[in-house]
Design an enzyme around this catalytic site. Structure first.
Site, short mmCIF file in Angstrom:
data_model
loop_
_atom_site.label_atom_id
_atom_site.label_comp_id
_atom_site.label_asym_id
_atom_site.label_seq_id
_atom_site.Cartn_x
_atom_site.Cartn_y
_atom_site.Cartn_z
N ASP A 36 0.85 -1.20 0.00
CA ASP A 36 0.00 0.00 0.00
C ASP A 36 0.88 1.24 0.00
N THR A 135 -16.09 -2.52 -9.52
CA THR A 135 -17.25 -1.80 -9.03
C THR A 135 -18.43 -1.90 -9.99
N ASP A 136 -19.64 -1.72 -9.45
CA ASP A 136 -20.83 -1.68 -10.31
C ASP A 136 -20.88 -0.41 -11.15
N GLU A 137 -20.05 0.60 -10.80
CA GLU A 137 -20.10 1.88 -11.52
C GLU A 137 -19.67 1.74 -12.97
N TYR A 161 -13.58 8.28 -12.43
CA TYR A 161 -13.30 7.10 -11.59
C TYR A 161 -13.85 5.84 -12.25
N ALA A 163 -14.71 5.30 -15.31
CA ALA A 163 -14.05 4.99 -16.58
C ALA A 163 -12.69 4.33 -16.33
N LYS A 165 -11.89 2.50 -13.73
CA LYS A 165 -12.13 1.12 -13.27
C LYS A 165 -12.54 0.25 -14.46
N LEU A 201 -20.32 8.72 1.76
CA LEU A 201 -21.61 9.16 2.33
C LEU A 201 -21.85 8.70 3.77
N VAL A 217 -26.38 16.80 1.35
CA VAL A 217 -27.04 15.84 0.46
C VAL A 217 -27.03 16.44 -0.94
N ASP A 305 -25.63 19.48 -6.98
CA ASP A 305 -25.46 18.07 -7.31
C ASP A 305 -24.04 17.77 -7.82
N GLY A 308 -22.66 14.98 -13.43
CA GLY A 308 -22.76 13.65 -14.04
C GLY A 308 -23.24 12.57 -13.07
P1 NAD Z 1 -9.91 3.10 -0.36
O1 NAD Z 1 -9.64 4.38 -1.06
O2 NAD Z 1 -10.33 3.09 1.05
O3 NAD Z 1 -8.64 2.16 -0.48
C1 NAD Z 1 -7.76 2.16 -1.58
C2 NAD Z 1 -6.38 1.75 -1.08
O4 NAD Z 1 -5.47 1.78 -2.17
C3 NAD Z 1 -5.83 2.71 -0.01
O5 NAD Z 1 -5.31 1.98 1.08
C4 NAD Z 1 -4.73 3.46 -0.74
O6 NAD Z 1 -3.71 3.87 0.14
C5 NAD Z 1 -4.27 2.40 -1.71
N1 NAD Z 1 -3.56 2.97 -2.87
C6 NAD Z 1 -3.93 4.04 -3.62
N2 NAD Z 1 -3.03 4.25 -4.60
C7 NAD Z 1 -2.08 3.27 -4.49
C8 NAD Z 1 -0.93 2.93 -5.22
N3 NAD Z 1 -0.54 3.65 -6.30
N4 NAD Z 1 -0.21 1.87 -4.85
C9 NAD Z 1 -0.57 1.14 -3.76
N5 NAD Z 1 -1.66 1.42 -3.01
C10 NAD Z 1 -2.42 2.46 -3.38
O7 NAD Z 1 -10.97 2.36 -1.29
P2 NAD Z 1 -11.97 1.16 -0.96
O8 NAD Z 1 -13.32 1.72 -0.80
O9 NAD Z 1 -11.39 0.29 0.08
O10 NAD Z 1 -11.93 0.41 -2.37
C11 NAD Z 1 -11.03 -0.67 -2.60
C12 NAD Z 1 -11.29 -1.22 -3.99
O11 NAD Z 1 -12.64 -1.67 -4.08
C13 NAD Z 1 -11.12 -0.19 -5.11
O12 NAD Z 1 -10.50 -0.82 -6.19
C14 NAD Z 1 -12.55 0.23 -5.46
O13 NAD Z 1 -12.63 0.61 -6.79
C15 NAD Z 1 -13.30 -1.05 -5.18
N6 NAD Z 1 -14.72 -0.91 -4.80
C16 NAD Z 1 -15.07 -0.10 -3.77
C17 NAD Z 1 -16.42 -0.03 -3.37
C18 NAD Z 1 -16.89 0.84 -2.23
O14 NAD Z 1 -18.08 0.97 -2.01
N7 NAD Z 1 -15.99 1.44 -1.45
C19 NAD Z 1 -17.37 -0.81 -4.05
C20 NAD Z 1 -16.96 -1.62 -5.11
C21 NAD Z 1 -15.62 -1.68 -5.46
O1 DAU Z 2 -20.97 1.63 -6.31
C1 DAU Z 2 -19.68 1.33 -5.85
C2 DAU Z 2 -18.93 2.62 -5.60
O2 DAU Z 2 -19.48 3.17 -4.41
C3 DAU Z 2 -17.42 2.43 -5.45
O3 DAU Z 2 -16.91 1.96 -6.66
C4 DAU Z 2 -16.75 3.74 -5.06
O4 DAU Z 2 -15.37 3.53 -4.81
C5 DAU Z 2 -17.40 4.25 -3.79
O5 DAU Z 2 -16.86 5.49 -3.42
C6 DAU Z 2 -18.91 4.38 -3.98
O6 DAU Z 2 -19.22 5.43 -4.93
P1 DAU Z 2 -20.43 6.46 -4.70
O7 DAU Z 2 -20.16 7.66 -5.48
O8 DAU Z 2 -21.73 5.78 -4.88
O9 DAU Z 2 -20.23 6.69 -3.09
P2 DAU Z 2 -20.30 8.01 -2.20
O10 DAU Z 2 -20.25 7.57 -0.79
O11 DAU Z 2 -19.31 9.04 -2.65
O12 DAU Z 2 -21.76 8.57 -2.53
C7 DAU Z 2 -22.91 7.77 -2.31
C8 DAU Z 2 -24.10 8.59 -2.76
O13 DAU Z 2 -24.28 9.68 -1.85
C9 DAU Z 2 -23.94 9.22 -4.12
O14 DAU Z 2 -25.22 9.24 -4.77
C10 DAU Z 2 -23.50 10.66 -3.83
C11 DAU Z 2 -24.18 10.94 -2.53
N1 DAU Z 2 -23.48 11.85 -1.59
C12 DAU Z 2 -22.16 11.56 -1.30
C13 DAU Z 2 -21.47 12.35 -0.41
C14 DAU Z 2 -20.02 12.05 -0.09
C15 DAU Z 2 -24.14 12.90 -0.99
O15 DAU Z 2 -25.32 13.15 -1.24
N2 DAU Z 2 -23.44 13.68 -0.10
C16 DAU Z 2 -22.13 13.45 0.20
O16 DAU Z 2 -21.55 14.22 1.00
#
Ligand code: NAD
Ligand code: DAU
Length: 376
Positions: A36, A135-137, A161, A163, A165, A201, A217, A305, A308
């Site tokens: 990491d 991710t589902d995105e 992001y 794109a 992934k 969030l 929000v 908002d 995108g």
């Molecule tokens: P996060 O940002 O908490 O963790 C990402 C980790 O990658 C961090 O520990 C960061 O230090 C490390 N990192 C970043 N750049 C690096 C590099 N160049 N070399 C080595 N380490 C590096 O994210 P997360 O929410 O834990 O997501 C982890 C994975 O799961 C990601 O690939 C994300 O796309 C995927 N994912 C996340 C979610 C979600 O809801 N959080 C959902 C689906 C998929």
């Molecule tokens: O769907 C999986 C993805 O979920 C992962 O791939 C991403 O890494 C992860 O960050 C997450 O993406 P989202 O954009 O869905 O998560 P976020 O928590 O940023 O936002 C969730 C929803 O809440 C989204 O519709 C934006 C909204 N939001 C987010 C924040 C941070 C708010 O309304 N207010 C906020 O302050």
């Protein structure tokens, strides 16, 4: 091939650290090496429970450092890479996309190149698995009534992001198809739970309620996400490693869709109730509205908002259920209760983060966004 010597990239981040803790508890005889770079979301404190165990090693470095990755694969005889490392926050990708391409696209390609070199280019090839956490995105946005994403849904990423992934998923598949690398991919919905960096969030709302800060929000709060408790995601990845077929993709989701505003209101009620029931918490969180005869909902602010902004994500996880036996064990109610309790019990964890990164964190939250209107 059953993996027993794992390299976990991004293992100090939210999901990666939950996975490391989960894996070591369930497979204590396995070697686990975390790589990491710790740019900001990764936090060594997330690994405090395992850091002194003999089977665990933490390496501070970038996935783009191919010499380092090659050295680790060889000296640790790694037979499985679980690739979490990424830039993961959509808002940051809108403000500054370059890093997302460098880490998520080029970084993934570096890992694939080294994995191919070490596992495939040496004689007869070594049994291995490269699991890519995605991710589902990548599938884009759904209408409110459209069927949930399946593995063959078209890729239509909206944000930089997403794109990045999507590009990394294509590269992983290409290395499987062209070079015979043993790859699997999981595309998961929104996670939540312990160690979640409070720019996303759910943790943002919890720590802001506790401090009496605004709850931003985006838009009207009608965007829908499908929430999965992080431990269930870890189990899904474990099943993909143990039972997943090479070259396959598995969608993982929680079957728990909620509109953002509903979710935020649920969190408000949950935190208010806990603070109200425990006088001791009052002294720790004196700024929470419930201590001033108010409710956390009064903190909600509708802000401009996200550009995108995808309307809805929803995952159809029936392939993972049928092939892997994946069934989430937590529902949203129990998962949120655990999560709120964790943030109450681990106040120093998030206060430390905010102390270190507060300006950066607030910048990412509010850049370009002024409150649009108040109230619900
Ligand atoms: P996060 O940002 O908490 O963790 C990402 C980790 O990658 C961090 O520990 C960061 O230090 C490390 N990192 C970043 N750049 C690096 C590099 N160049 N070399 C080595 N380490 C590096 O994210 P997360 O929410 O834990 O997501 C982890 C994975 O799961 C990601 O690939 C994300 O796309 C995927 N994912 C996340 C979610 C979600 O809801 N959080 C959902 C689906 C998929
Ligand atoms: O769907 C999986 C993805 O979920 C992962 O791939 C991403 O890494 C992860 O960050 C997450 O993406 P989202 O954009 O869905 O998560 P976020 O928590 O940023 O936002 C969730 C929803 O809440 C989204 O519709 C934006 C909204 N939001 C987010 C924040 C941070 C708010 O309304 N207010 C906020 O302050």
């Amino acid at each position: 091939m059953q993996p027993d010597r794992l390299l976990i990239t991004g293992g100090a981040g939210f999901i990666g650290s939950n996975f490391v803790n989960y894996w070591i508890a369930r497979h204590p005889g396995h070697r686990v090496v975390v790589l990491d770079a710790l740019p900001y979301a990764g936090n060594p404190a997330n690994l405090h429970a395992v850091r002194d165990l003999p089977q665990f090693r933490f390496v501070h470095g970038e996935i783009q450092n191919e010499a380092l990755v090659e050295k680790l694969l060889r000296e640790e005889s790694i037979n499985c890479i679980v690739h979490f490392a990424a830039e993961s926050h959509v808002d940051r990708s809108i403000l500054a996309p370059d890093l997302f391409l460098a880490t998520n696209v080029m970084g993934t390609h570096s890992l694939l190149k080294v994995a191919r070199k070490v596992w495939l280019d040496s004689g007869s090839g070594t049994p291995h698995r490269f699991h890519h956490v995605s991710t589902d995105e990548v599938y884009g946005s759904l209408d409110l009534t459209a069927p949930a994403f399946i593995e063959s849904s078209p890729y239509q990423p909206s944000s930089p992001y997403a794109a990045s992934k999507a590009a990394s998923d294509h590269l992983v598949r290409a290395y499987g198809h062209t070079y015979g690398l043993d790859v699997t991919i999981s595309n998961c919905s929104n996670n939540y739970g312990p160690f979640h960096y409070p720019e996303k969030l759910i943790p943002l709302m919890i720590v802001n309620i506790l401090q009496g800060l605004p709850l931003p929000v985006y838009g009207a709060g009608g965007n829908v996400r499908d929430w999965l408790y992080v431990e269930d995601h870890c189990r899904g990845i474990e099943l993909a490693l143990q039972r997943g077929r090479s070259g396959e993709t598995y969608n993982l989701g929680g079957n728990s869709e909620r509109a953002n505003l509903d979710l935020v209101r649920t969190l408000c009620r949950e935190v208010d109730a806990l603070l109200d029931a425990d006088a001791g918490l009052g002294s720790r969180f004196p700024d929470a509205p419930v201590h001033h005869d108010g409710s956390a909902e009064s903190l909600i602010q509708f802000v401009a908002d996200r550009p995108g902004h995808d309307l809805r994500y929803a995952i159809d996880a029936s392939k993972a259920a049928a092939e892997l036996g994946f069934v989430p064990r937590h529902n949203l109610e129990s998962g949120l209760r655990n999560t709120v309790a964790w943030y109450l019990e681990n106040e120093s964890w998030w206060r430390d983060l905010m102390g270190r990164n507060y300006q950066d964190w607030m910048h990412a939250q509010y850049a370009g966004r002024s409150p649009a209107r108040n109230g619900g």
